[in-house]
Structures are given as C-alpha cells and as structure tokens.
Design a protein around this motif. Structure first.
Motif, PDB file in Angstrom:
ATOM      1  N   MET A   1       0.800  -1.284  -0.241  1.00 59.91           N
ATOM      2  CA  MET A   1       0.022  -0.019  -0.087  1.00 59.91           C
ATOM      3  C   MET A   1       0.774   1.328   0.013  1.00 59.91           C
ATOM      4  SD  MET A   1      -2.475   1.327   2.808  1.00 59.91           S
ATOM      5  CE  MET A   1      -3.537  -0.110   2.932  1.00 59.91           C
ATOM      6  N   LYS A   2       0.515   1.954  -0.812  1.00 61.26           N
ATOM      7  CA  LYS A   2       1.246   3.350  -0.881  1.00 61.26           C
ATOM      8  C   LYS A   2       0.110   4.517  -0.366  1.00 61.26           C
ATOM      9  CE  LYS A   2       4.291   1.992  -4.483  1.00 61.26           C
ATOM     10  NZ  LYS A   2       4.936   2.484  -5.719  1.00 61.26           N
ATOM     11  N   ILE A   3       0.594   5.600   0.381  1.00 58.17           N
ATOM     12  CA  ILE A   3      -0.217   6.697   0.896  1.00 58.17           C
ATOM     13  C   ILE A   3       0.737   8.005   0.429  1.00 58.17           C
ATOM     14  CG2 ILE A   3      -1.303   7.818   2.700  1.00 58.17           C
ATOM     15  CD1 ILE A   3      -1.346   5.130   4.186  1.00 58.17           C
ATOM     16  N   ARG A   4       0.214   8.619  -0.633  1.00 57.81           N
ATOM     17  CA  ARG A   4       1.039   9.858  -0.554  1.00 57.81           C
ATOM     18  C   ARG A   4       0.071  11.224  -0.109  1.00 57.81           C
ATOM     19  NH1 ARG A   4       5.079  11.642  -3.746  1.00 57.81           N
ATOM     20  NH2 ARG A   4       5.088   9.712  -5.144  1.00 57.81           N
ATOM     21  N   LEU A   5       0.728  11.921   0.805  1.00 54.09           N
ATOM     22  CA  LEU A   5      -0.360  12.893   1.155  1.00 54.09           C
ATOM     23  C   LEU A   5       0.192  14.043   0.137  1.00 54.09           C
ATOM     24  CD1 LEU A   5      -1.734  14.964   3.218  1.00 54.09           C
ATOM     25  CD2 LEU A   5       0.691  15.395   4.213  1.00 54.09           C
ATOM     26  N   ILE A   6      -1.004  14.633  -0.349  1.00 54.33           N
ATOM     27  CA  ILE A   6      -0.782  15.717  -1.416  1.00 54.33           C
ATOM     28  C   ILE A   6      -0.734  16.966  -0.699  1.00 54.33           C
ATOM     29  CG2 ILE A   6      -1.810  16.881  -3.253  1.00 54.33           C
ATOM     30  CD1 ILE A   6      -0.632  13.806  -3.689  1.00 54.33           C
ATOM     31  N   ARG A   7      -2.093  17.321   0.372  1.00 55.20           N
ATOM     32  CA  ARG A   7      -2.035  18.620   0.916  1.00 55.20           C
ATOM     33  C   ARG A   7      -3.089  18.285   1.832  1.00 55.20           C
ATOM     34  NH1 ARG A   7      -3.273  24.021  -2.515  1.00 55.20           N
ATOM     35  NH2 ARG A   7      -4.990  22.630  -2.928  1.00 55.20           N
ATOM     36  N   HIS A   8      -3.230  19.015   2.905  1.00 63.39           N
ATOM     37  CA  HIS A   8      -4.391  18.910   3.922  1.00 63.39           C
ATOM     38  C   HIS A   8      -4.964  17.701   4.150  1.00 63.39           C
ATOM     39  CE1 HIS A   8      -7.372  21.226   6.096  1.00 63.39           C
ATOM     40  NE2 HIS A   8      -8.395  20.766   5.238  1.00 63.39           N
ATOM     41  N   ALA A   9      -6.050  17.395   3.592  1.00 55.73           N
ATOM     42  CA  ALA A   9      -6.891  15.873   3.555  1.00 55.73           C
ATOM     43  C   ALA A   9      -6.796  15.393   2.424  1.00 55.73           C
ATOM     44  CB  ALA A   9      -8.330  16.217   4.014  1.00 55.73           C
ATOM     45  N   THR A  10      -6.110  16.054   1.430  1.00 54.13           N
ATOM     46  CA  THR A  10      -6.129  15.139  -0.032  1.00 54.13           C
ATOM     47  C   THR A  10      -5.042  14.346   0.032  1.00 54.13           C
ATOM     48  OG1 THR A  10      -6.821  17.249  -0.893  1.00 54.13           O
ATOM     49  CG2 THR A  10      -5.930  15.745  -2.315  1.00 54.13           C
ATOM     50  N   ILE A 239       3.757   6.898  14.812  1.00 51.95           N
ATOM     51  CA  ILE A 239       2.887   7.996  14.397  1.00 51.95           C
ATOM     52  C   ILE A 239       4.172   8.679  13.233  1.00 51.95           C
ATOM     53  CG2 ILE A 239       2.025  10.224  14.658  1.00 51.95           C
ATOM     54  CD1 ILE A 239       1.598   9.595  17.665  1.00 51.95           C
ATOM     55  N   SER A 240       3.398   8.768  12.211  1.00 52.15           N
ATOM     56  CA  SER A 240       4.223   9.588  10.909  1.00 52.15           C
ATOM     57  C   SER A 240       3.287  10.939  10.826  1.00 52.15           C
ATOM     58  CB  SER A 240       3.876   8.848   9.633  1.00 52.15           C
ATOM     59  OG  SER A 240       4.840   7.374   9.632  1.00 52.15           O
ATOM     60  N   VAL A 241       4.132  11.880  10.498  1.00 51.11           N
ATOM     61  CA  VAL A 241       3.562  13.406  10.169  1.00 51.11           C
ATOM     62  C   VAL A 241       4.114  13.843   9.083  1.00 51.11           C
ATOM     63  CG1 VAL A 241       3.137  15.653  11.035  1.00 51.11           C
ATOM     64  CG2 VAL A 241       3.513  13.637  12.843  1.00 51.11           C
ATOM     65  N   PRO A 242       3.532  13.362   7.661  1.00 50.18           N
ATOM     66  CA  PRO A 242       4.337  13.533   6.605  1.00 50.18           C
ATOM     67  C   PRO A 242       4.024  14.956   5.855  1.00 50.18           C
ATOM     68  CG  PRO A 242       2.206  12.440   6.217  1.00 50.18           C
ATOM     69  CD  PRO A 242       2.359  12.202   7.622  1.00 50.18           C
ATOM     70  N   LEU A 243       5.219  15.357   5.369  1.00 50.71           N
ATOM     71  CA  LEU A 243       5.094  16.807   4.455  1.00 50.71           C
ATOM     72  C   LEU A 243       4.170  16.540   3.373  1.00 50.71           C
ATOM     73  CD1 LEU A 243       8.947  17.569   4.658  1.00 50.71           C
ATOM     74  CD2 LEU A 243       7.075  18.366   6.143  1.00 50.71           C
ATOM     75  N   ASP A 244       3.751  17.668   2.880  1.00 50.58           N
ATOM     76  CA  ASP A 244       3.060  17.566   1.634  1.00 50.58           C
ATOM     77  C   ASP A 244       3.880  17.104   0.384  1.00 50.58           C
ATOM     78  OD1 ASP A 244       1.012  19.044   2.965  1.00 50.58           O
ATOM     79  OD2 ASP A 244       1.461  20.939   2.099  1.00 50.58           O
ATOM     80  N   GLY A 245       3.201  16.008  -0.300  1.00 51.93           N
ATOM     81  CA  GLY A 245       3.902  15.380  -1.397  1.00 51.93           C
ATOM     82  C   GLY A 245       4.790  14.105  -0.902  1.00 51.93           C
ATOM     83  N   GLU A 246       4.842  13.850   0.434  1.00 51.95           N
ATOM     84  CA  GLU A 246       5.602  12.671   1.011  1.00 51.95           C
ATOM     85  C   GLU A 246       5.031  11.459   0.563  1.00 51.95           C
ATOM     86  OE1 GLU A 246       7.647  11.354   5.093  1.00 51.95           O
ATOM     87  OE2 GLU A 246       7.096  13.473   4.935  1.00 51.95           O
ATOM     88  N   LEU A 247       5.694  10.491   0.360  1.00 49.01           N
ATOM     89  CA  LEU A 247       5.293   9.077   0.055  1.00 49.01           C
ATOM     90  C   LEU A 247       5.558   8.135   1.181  1.00 49.01           C
ATOM     91  CD1 LEU A 247       3.889   7.077  -2.048  1.00 49.01           C
ATOM     92  CD2 LEU A 247       6.024   6.728  -2.730  1.00 49.01           C
ATOM     93  N   LEU A 248       4.427   7.512   1.651  1.00 43.70           N
ATOM     94  CA  LEU A 248       4.567   6.336   2.474  1.00 43.70           C
ATOM     95  C   LEU A 248       4.363   5.076   2.163  1.00 43.70           C
ATOM     96  CD1 LEU A 248       2.976   7.884   5.859  1.00 43.70           C
ATOM     97  CD2 LEU A 248       5.090   8.524   5.160  1.00 43.70           C
ATOM     98  N   ILE A 249       5.024   3.995   2.315  1.00 43.81           N
ATOM     99  CA  ILE A 249       5.073   2.755   1.810  1.00 43.81           C
ATOM    100  C   ILE A 249       4.820   1.749   2.912  1.00 43.81           C
ATOM    101  CG2 ILE A 249       5.846   0.825   0.227  1.00 43.81           C
ATOM    102  CD1 ILE A 249       7.377   2.977  -1.164  1.00 43.81           C
ATOM    103  N   THR A 253       2.557  -7.350   4.444  1.00 44.42           N
ATOM    104  CA  THR A 253       2.634  -8.351   5.222  1.00 44.42           C
ATOM    105  C   THR A 253       2.537  -7.327   6.721  1.00 44.42           C
ATOM    106  OG1 THR A 253       4.957  -8.451   5.138  1.00 44.42           O
ATOM    107  CG2 THR A 253       3.636 -10.161   4.100  1.00 44.42           C
ATOM    108  N   THR A 254       3.513  -6.886   6.855  1.00 46.31           N
ATOM    109  CA  THR A 254       3.604  -6.295   8.166  1.00 46.31           C
ATOM    110  C   THR A 254       3.593  -4.601   7.882  1.00 46.31           C
ATOM    111  OG1 THR A 254       4.806  -8.029   9.317  1.00 46.31           O
ATOM    112  CG2 THR A 254       4.994  -5.800  10.240  1.00 46.31           C
ATOM    113  N   PRO A 255       2.732  -3.734   8.326  1.00 47.63           N
ATOM    114  CA  PRO A 255       2.779  -2.309   7.976  1.00 47.63           C
ATOM    115  C   PRO A 255       3.982  -1.705   8.833  1.00 47.63           C
ATOM    116  CG  PRO A 255       1.021  -2.892   9.571  1.00 47.63           C
ATOM    117  CD  PRO A 255       1.490  -4.088   9.055  1.00 47.63           C
ATOM    118  N   VAL A 256       4.578  -0.532   8.217  1.00 48.32           N
ATOM    119  CA  VAL A 256       5.786  -0.070   9.016  1.00 48.32           C
ATOM    120  C   VAL A 256       5.253   1.508   8.893  1.00 48.32           C
ATOM    121  CG1 VAL A 256       7.217  -1.755   8.493  1.00 48.32           C
ATOM    122  CG2 VAL A 256       6.889   0.081   6.804  1.00 48.32           C
ATOM    123  N   SER A 257       6.069   2.280   9.616  1.00 47.79           N
ATOM    124  CA  SER A 257       5.740   3.865   9.569  1.00 47.79           C
ATOM    125  C   SER A 257       6.494   4.234   8.467  1.00 47.79           C
ATOM    126  CB  SER A 257       6.519   4.472  11.115  1.00 47.79           C
ATOM    127  OG  SER A 257       7.923   4.139  11.047  1.00 47.79           O
ATOM    128  N   GLY A 258       6.183   5.658   8.084  1.00 45.12           N
ATOM    129  CA  GLY A 258       6.987   6.271   7.101  1.00 45.12           C
ATOM    130  C   GLY A 258       8.063   7.018   7.476  1.00 45.12           C
TER     131      GLY A 258
END
Length: 258
Positions: A1-10, A239-249, A253-258
């Motif tokens: 799973m990839k989660i990329r924060l774009i901006r705000h809630a996007t 807890i991850s607090v990503p920057l705008d544009g940052e990608l978390l992977i 199997t086992t989820p990890v922090s970004g």
C-alpha cells in the motif's frame, strides 16, 4: 500500500491495484476566502499543491469523507473527469450528482468495489452544539486482499464512534485528520494531539498517519508541535507526520511507519 499526502486532507492511495484520490482540494494557494470566525485570517489554501493538478486527475476513483470546501472544492469539481467513480456518504450523493458526475456511489454501510471493500464509519465534527452545526461527516475502513487494513477517520475528534471503529475493525493503519481546526468560539473540530494520543492508546500495534495540517487557515496545531509531543511520548516509531507530497509505503504483510 502506498499513501501519498498531497495537501491538507487530499491523499493519493495506491491500494489493491487501484489509485484512489481522497478528499480532493485542488485550488491554487490563496484562491479561497479564509474560514470566517477563525483567529487566522489568511486566504486558503495556505500552500500550493506539491504536484501538478494534472498528475492528480488520472485516478481510478475518488473517495469523499464529506463535501466541505477544504475536502472537495470547486476546482476539484471542475477538473476531475466526470466519469470517474465517486464514493461518498449518503447525504452528499445529491450534491455530487448535481455537479455532473455520472458514476456516484453512496456508501450506506458497506460497499464492494472490485477487490476493495469500503466500510463507512461515524465521527463527530467537534463536540456538543458545534458538532451539530458542522453537519454529518464520515470515515472509512478500506480492506483489500493482501493489503493492511486502513482507517481514514475523516473530520472527527476522539469520540465513541471512533473508538467503536477501532474496537471492531482493528485497522493496521489509521489516517487521522489533525490540525485542531477551530473557530473563535468552541473547541477543536478535528483532532488535536490529545485525540491522536487516545487513538494510539486504543490500539497499541497500529500505525498512525496524521494529516490535515498547515494548509487551511483554521487549523492551528502545527507539524512541529505534533512531532515534539510524539517524541516526548516515545511514539516516533508509530506516528508519521508527513510533509506535503511525501510518500509512505506499507508492505503487504507487516505495516511500518513512513
């Protein structure tokens, strides 16, 4: 799973082989009026998109927690392809249809879309009378074969529906809408640090991603504040607090922090 924060809630999700754009706010910086009755009078959004708008339009679906303008703005309504599937809470179905989208799917409780399951969850957009004035909001648990389960809490504070969701579904990853958004009167209408901490305490093995920060004028809690408190509580691995544009992977199997 990839989660990329774009901006705000996007957020751009890559899950189960599908790209899902969550709560698209695509306006350029300063294009919208500030939230009224807020201590910060800057125009919104406070920052530009980290990617071009065109890069966000090629998606398989759109998921809306609700349709306040900081989660689904006029620019998104205008620019998104009208044939893209849009998943939303029942109270927003008519509005999205009226905007010309041809494939609107209301999520009453649970909806299966190919290999992905969307489960709509409750929330509380503030407390007391303020929550009633803010109107209905939803969160979603997203399940896909071979992927860690994901909970998108939406615009909510810590409340019984959030606790019940964590108890029932025990997600591997939770995306929380932080920022302690508020007006000149009343308390926060999105999660502040104390709410985030309650979520972490509820499910000790869950990873948490905090977004909804530093992009809209009524969000007052900053990334630096959250990171400092996170580190003071020994939660930097969770807890991850990503920057705008940052990608978390998150591995299958086992989820990890970004």
């Amino acid at each position: 799973m990839k989660i990329r924060l774009i901006r705000h809630a996007t957020v751009l999700l890559d899950i189960g082989g599908q790209k899902i754009l969550v709560d698209p706010m695509l306006s350029p910086a300063r294009a919208m009026e500030p939230v009224v009755h807020s201590p910060n009078r800057q125009r919104n959004p406070l920052v530009e998109l980290p990617l071009s708008t065109e890069a966000l339009l090629d998606v398989d679906a759109v998921l809306l927690t609700h349709t306040h303008r900081d989660h689904f703005d006029d620019e998104a309504a205008k620019r998104l392809p009208k044939d893209v599937p849009v998943f939303c809470q029942p109270s927003d179905e008519g509005k999205v249809n009226d905007l010309g989208f041809a494939s609107v799917h209301r999520v009453d409780d649970r909806l299966d879309w190919g290999e992905i399951t969307l489960i709509r969850t409750g929330g509380q957009h503030g407390r007391g009378e303020m929550a009633e004035r803010m109107g209905p909001v939803s969160g979603y648990v997203i399940q896909a074969t071979g992927e860690p389960s994901l909970y998108i809490a939406g615009d909510t504070v810590w409340c019984p529906p959030v606790e019940a969701t964590l108890d029932q579904y025990r997600p591997a990853i939770s995306i929380l809408y932080g920022g302690a958004a508020q007006f000149l009167e009343g308390g926060p209408i999105t999660m502040a640090w104390d709410d985030v901490l309650q979520v972490c305490r509820k499910n000790a093995d869950m990873k948490v991603v905090v977004i909804h920060l530093e992009a809209f004028n009524h969000c007052l809690e900053r990334r630096s504040d959250l990171k400092r408190k996170r580190d003071e509580h020994g939660l930097s691995e969770r807890i991850s607090v990503p920057l705008d544009g940052e990608l978390l992977i998150f591995p299958k199997t086992t989820p990890v922090s970004g």
